[in-house]
Design a protein around this motif. Structure first.
Motif, PDB file in Angstrom:
ATOM      1  N   PRO A 180      48.282  38.076  41.663  1.00 39.31           N
ATOM      2  CA  PRO A 180      47.325  38.795  40.809  1.00 39.31           C
ATOM      3  C   PRO A 180      45.872  38.701  41.245  1.00 39.31           C
ATOM      4  N   SER A 199      42.463  42.512  37.415  1.00 44.52           N
ATOM      5  CA  SER A 199      43.753  42.136  37.991  1.00 44.52           C
ATOM      6  C   SER A 199      44.877  43.009  37.438  1.00 44.52           C
ATOM      7  N   LEU A 203      47.523  45.508  39.228  1.00 39.88           N
ATOM      8  CA  LEU A 203      48.972  45.239  39.186  1.00 39.88           C
ATOM      9  C   LEU A 203      49.742  46.430  38.609  1.00 39.88           C
ATOM     10  N   ASP A 220      49.701  41.903  46.785  1.00 36.22           N
ATOM     11  CA  ASP A 220      48.660  41.456  45.866  1.00 36.22           C
ATOM     12  C   ASP A 220      48.274  42.608  44.928  1.00 36.22           C
ATOM     13  N   TYR A 221      47.318  42.330  44.029  1.00 32.53           N
ATOM     14  CA  TYR A 221      46.981  43.305  42.974  1.00 32.53           C
ATOM     15  C   TYR A 221      46.312  44.560  43.534  1.00 32.53           C
TER      16      TYR A 221
END
Ligand SMILES: NC(=O)c1ccc[n+]([C@@H]2O[C@H](COP(=O)([O-])OP(=O)(O)OC[C@H]3O[C@@H](n4cnc5c(N)ncnc54)[C@H](OP(=O)(O)O)[C@@H]3O)[C@@H](O)[C@H]2O)c1
Length: 228
Positions: A180, A199, A203, A220-221
């Motif tokens: 995140p 974040s 996401l 990753d985010y």
């Protein structure tokens, strides 16, 4: 409810990133079921806006089985296990008790995968099983050390996730192992890089962009691929 409304089960949503994800997905029109371990004021506020709140401790197999039974034949587009702990994460392995090291491993690696197995048949074909890992779970990117029991637990989660995906390859869903960012929550602390809103916006966009895709990805985010 519009027929094309997507549905999700967010596990570990009493606060922090789980709560932020429940809120962001509900705002985007998803039908959200979100879990807590004990009454969460944040989730109570979301319940007023139509989020269904359930209670489960992922370390308790009987509680997970009971949730599975309560949710019955319901089918989700996304099951996201967000719950995690970082107990004494700043201490090296030799400085924590075996019990603490084992508990971090159980909650961060064993319980999310057992939960995923319990709910694998509740995923719609084309859906996603997401697990909240961390960049700290990458073995190859560990250049700085630190956070030893936590790192090891998330590395184990990543390894279990790959085996889980192989076991379920014939099912119609994909697996996402997500980082995140370093986020200002109780776990991330006040000095972290980004806030929860940044974040979870990232996401949600990564998850929505990958619905319908099978296989496993460690992202990753921002949607960047991480090395295992
Ligand atoms: N914050 C970051 O910078 C960061 C970075 C990388 C990865 N992560 C990961 O992101 C996830 C969420 O972190 P966060 O920053 O939002 O942490 P947080 O604010 O400490 O929240 C942790 C959440 O997990 C729940 N939880 C813990 N153990 C559980 C269990 N046995 N059963 C059910 N729920 C449980 C907590 O519930 P209670 O309220 O009942 O304790 C809480 O909702 C974790 O997996 C963490 O490792 C966070």
């Amino acid at each position: 409810m519009p027929e094309n409304r997507k549905s999700t089960l967010i596990v570990g949503a009493s606060r922090g990133l789980g709560l932020g994800l429940a809120e962001a997905l509900a705002r985007r029109g998803w039908q959200v079921t979100a879990t807590q371990r004990s009454p969460s004021p944040g989730l109570a506020a979301l319940a007023a806006d139509g989020v269904r709140v359930e209670t489960v401790d992922i370390d308790d197999d009987a509680a997970v089985a009971s949730l599975r039974e309560r949710l019955g034949g319901e089918i989700f587009d996304l099951v996201f296990v967000v719950a995690g702990v970082a107990t004494q994460a700043h201490e090296p392995l030799h400085a924590v008790t075996r019990e603490v090291a084992a508990q971090v491993y159980l909650t961060n690696a064993v319980s999310p995968i057992r939960f995923a197995d319990a709910f694998a048949d509740a995923l719609r074909p084309g859906g996603t099983l997401a697990l909240m890992s961390s960049v700290l779970g990458s073995v190859s990117l560990n250049e700085d050390g630190g956070w030893e029991t936590y790192r090891a637990s998330k590395a184990a989660l990543n390894t279990y996730a790959r085996s889980f995906e192989i076991r379920h390859r014939d099912a119609g869903f994909g697996v996402l192992v997500l980082h995140p960012g370093w986020v200002r929550t109780e776990m991330g602390g006040a000095e972290a890089d980004i806030d929860v809103a940044t974040s979870v916006a990232g996401l949600v966009s990564v998850i929505e962009g990958r619905l319908g895709r099978k296989g496993i990805a460690y992202l990753d985010y921002r949607g960047e691929t991480l090395a295992w």
